[in-house]
Write an enzyme that holds these catalytic residues in place. Sequence first.
Site, PDB file in Angstrom:
ATOM      1  N   GLY A 146      -6.485 -12.543 -39.263  1.00  0.00           N
ATOM      2  CA  GLY A 146      -5.073 -13.105 -38.812  1.00  0.00           C
ATOM      3  C   GLY A 146      -5.261 -14.449 -39.574  1.00  0.00           C
ATOM      4  N   GLU A 175     -15.279 -17.943 -18.010  1.00  0.00           N
ATOM      5  CA  GLU A 175     -15.446 -19.393 -18.483  1.00  0.00           C
ATOM      6  C   GLU A 175     -14.980 -20.243 -17.253  1.00  0.00           C
ATOM      7  OE1 GLU A 175     -13.085 -20.030 -21.710  1.00  0.00           O
ATOM      8  OE2 GLU A 175     -14.454 -18.626 -23.215  1.00  0.00           O
ATOM      9  N   ALA A 180     -13.819 -24.951 -30.219  1.00  0.00           N
ATOM     10  CA  ALA A 180     -13.232 -24.674 -31.488  1.00  0.00           C
ATOM     11  C   ALA A 180     -11.744 -25.057 -31.722  1.00  0.00           C
ATOM     12  CB  ALA A 180     -13.399 -23.058 -31.801  1.00  0.00           C
ATOM     13  N   HIS A 192     -15.960 -23.694 -25.597  1.00  0.00           N
ATOM     14  CA  HIS A 192     -14.678 -23.296 -25.862  1.00  0.00           C
ATOM     15  C   HIS A 192     -13.766 -24.404 -26.518  1.00  0.00           C
ATOM     16  CE1 HIS A 192     -11.169 -20.320 -24.874  1.00  0.00           C
ATOM     17  NE2 HIS A 192     -10.952 -20.796 -26.076  1.00  0.00           N
ATOM     18  N   THR A 207     -15.613 -17.296 -31.970  1.00  0.00           N
ATOM     19  CA  THR A 207     -14.926 -18.341 -31.606  1.00  0.00           C
ATOM     20  C   THR A 207     -13.357 -17.618 -31.266  1.00  0.00           C
ATOM     21  OG1 THR A 207     -14.163 -18.590 -33.958  1.00  0.00           O
ATOM     22  CG2 THR A 207     -16.187 -19.911 -33.032  1.00  0.00           C
ATOM     23  N   SER A 208     -13.207 -16.535 -31.070  1.00  0.00           N
ATOM     24  CA  SER A 208     -12.145 -15.782 -30.858  1.00  0.00           C
ATOM     25  C   SER A 208     -11.763 -15.719 -29.247  1.00  0.00           C
ATOM     26  CB  SER A 208     -12.074 -14.510 -31.406  1.00  0.00           C
ATOM     27  OG  SER A 208     -10.722 -13.727 -31.364  1.00  0.00           O
ATOM     28  N   ARG A 209     -12.017 -14.375 -28.606  1.00  0.00           N
ATOM     29  CA  ARG A 209     -12.234 -14.296 -27.133  1.00  0.00           C
ATOM     30  C   ARG A 209     -13.360 -13.740 -26.516  1.00  0.00           C
ATOM     31  NH1 ARG A 209      -8.213 -16.630 -28.028  1.00  0.00           N
ATOM     32  NH2 ARG A 209      -6.010 -16.232 -27.590  1.00  0.00           N
TER      33      ARG A 209
END
Length: 306
Positions: free
Chosen positions: A147, A251, A272, A270, A220-222
Amino acid sequence: MNVLIIGDFPVSTKQKIYKVFPQEWQVHITNLRSAPLYLSSVEAIIPEHIPVNSSLLKQAPQLKIIQTGAGYDNVDVAECTHRGIKVCNAAGVNANAVVEHTLALILSWFKNIPYLDCFMKDQQPASQLTYNGAEIAGKTLGIVGLGNVGARMAHIGLALNMNALAYNHHPRHISGVRMVDLPTLYKNSDIISLHISATHHLINSQAFQQMKSSALLVNTSRGSIVDEAALISALKTHEIAGACLDVFEQEPLPMDSPLRHLSNVILTPHTAGLPDSVKFHRRRYEFFKENLTRFAKGEKPKNLVN
């Protein structure tokens, strides 16, 4: 425009957010507990990792639009559509920030930056210095998800003379990037970087078994993409070499998480997509302001998802 931003922010960040929006707007920043004090008259909501469900929506009869960040899985889009409320996201706005953070993690790993920094500050004698690193040029970067972030990560990898493999739900053509299936990506990648939408436990014990023992996993996504228990096991047994993580299944990361005590892990909280200060990305909030302005003028907002 009457805007409600729901989240937990330090005072310094609230001050930065207020400065982004026009002075004539009514902008309130509050946590979820105090949100009901403002919901009755609010026209727009920016929920920062706060669930927007029917319980909240029924308290906001004047609500017309919800503006989220890149993701909107915290918003009941169907309920918003039923109530005639627009939902927009900010996909791509933080892509550069996330790519830079991902690259920083990869370089920190291969250049041993955290270890060397501590070594110098702990005033250890040069004779005690010991580390293993590598150049990333010539390494194979496996990108899961092409993406906004994944595609830019591919270009960065190629610019640094890395080989690039990629997996995407729908194959894309990027010059220099070879599209492969996941087993092939796992088997051949030195670095596996995750940039895919939430796919629960896509990276599990079976995936780790297919990776190189020298592989580095970067997320660094989910957090939910990775089976954290399986990851911890793979790190402890050195099934893979290491991991760089900005997101987690729970989290904030629990204080008793084994990840906090593993030497082959680099952790960030978290951040990024929030490069400017704690819980703040100026470009992101400027997009929010511009998109809400479009809507207030009667124009179609960008990134409408319903």
